[in-house]
Design an enzyme around this catalytic site. Sequence first.
Site, PDB file in Angstrom:
ATOM      1  CG  HIS A  12      78.883  34.741  26.576  1.00 25.05           C
ATOM      2  ND1 HIS A  12      78.117  34.643  27.719  1.00 25.05           N
ATOM      3  CD2 HIS A  12      80.032  35.355  26.960  1.00 25.05           C
ATOM      4  CE1 HIS A  12      78.764  35.172  28.740  1.00 25.05           C
ATOM      5  NE2 HIS A  12      79.936  35.610  28.309  1.00 25.05           N
ATOM      6  CG  ASP A  38      75.229  32.789  28.067  1.00 25.74           C
ATOM      7  OD1 ASP A  38      75.910  32.170  27.223  1.00 25.74           O
ATOM      8  OD2 ASP A  38      75.571  33.873  28.571  1.00 25.74           O
ATOM      9  CB  SER A  93      81.643  35.032  31.042  1.00 22.28           C
ATOM     10  OG  SER A  93      81.217  36.360  30.951  1.00 22.28           O
TER      11      SER A  93
END
Length: 329
Positions: free
Chosen positions: A153, A194, A272
């Site tokens: 992402h 992810d 992230s």
Amino acid sequence: MVVLGCLKLQSIPQLVQRNNPKQSLTCCSTTSCCLCLCSESNNQKKKKSNIVVTRRKALIFTTTSLVSTPFSFQLLANAQQDVEDALEQEEDRVVHLFEKTSPSVVFIKDLEIVKKPKSSDEIVMIDDELAKVEGTGSGFIWDKFGHIVTNYHVVAKLAMDSAGLQRCKVYLVDKKGNSFSREAKIIGVDPAYDLAVLKVDVEGNEPKPVTLGTSDNLRVGQSCFAIGNPYGYENTLTTGVVSGLGREIPSPNGSPIRGAIQTDAAINSGNSGGPLIDSYGHVIGVNTATFTRKGSGISSGVNFAIPIDTVVRTIPALIVYGTAYRDRY
């Protein structure tokens, strides 16, 4: 100087009663230590006097043993010094852990080529073109060839770009501590977990890959550390513990990611893709998500990382084939 009060002797009545049932011993008060004797013989008074003297000697010995001495002060000082040394050693250990691991963590900027940027945009130059920063994230160096692991992402816009306007720039440090930046290309992606792999040109620089650990033997309560770039603040270290294991979180394509690690080490926007490491500096997960209070954007302290065992099974196929092994057939 030791001050002694009256003593309340509860054992004497039984002693006296045993020798002569006609004699009794009573206490004047249950709160004050007052000794009352009735119809006692001289021998019995002498016995009780000896008992009182013995009790007083014991009390004097006990009291004087509690008086502070230079030796006791030294013991306290040594104990305090031991505690301070232990705290200092723990701090030094965490500092060393960060210094050893942080060169393997990278700062990722998602960029979009623009002709006329707005005054409020953060603008960088890439390939002699103006580009605005659309988002930031983290990642870590996988190997000496310049492969970088991050979340899907973080680079999803670049992966789905059809107009050719998306770019990705990576800021990293080599083994000698020299900072440099490169434009990165996507090598492979796996939205179901992810995960994504980027590649940068490291010619002339020697990157420092992370040390991989395992997530198979993690225990709730053990220490863990997150390194990343929350809100664009580079090389940020947060500490916590493994709060839970075997959690399930959603992936970008809607399928569940099972076996996620829950931690209270702070993870925010920009963290992230960065590594979650253990006390030895080994990567045990990829920081991925945090629950936020609805409408506030504030982290709830419930954060999740993809376990490194899942990453190790996925990344080699992404590097070689560009897609997950399961998607090749």
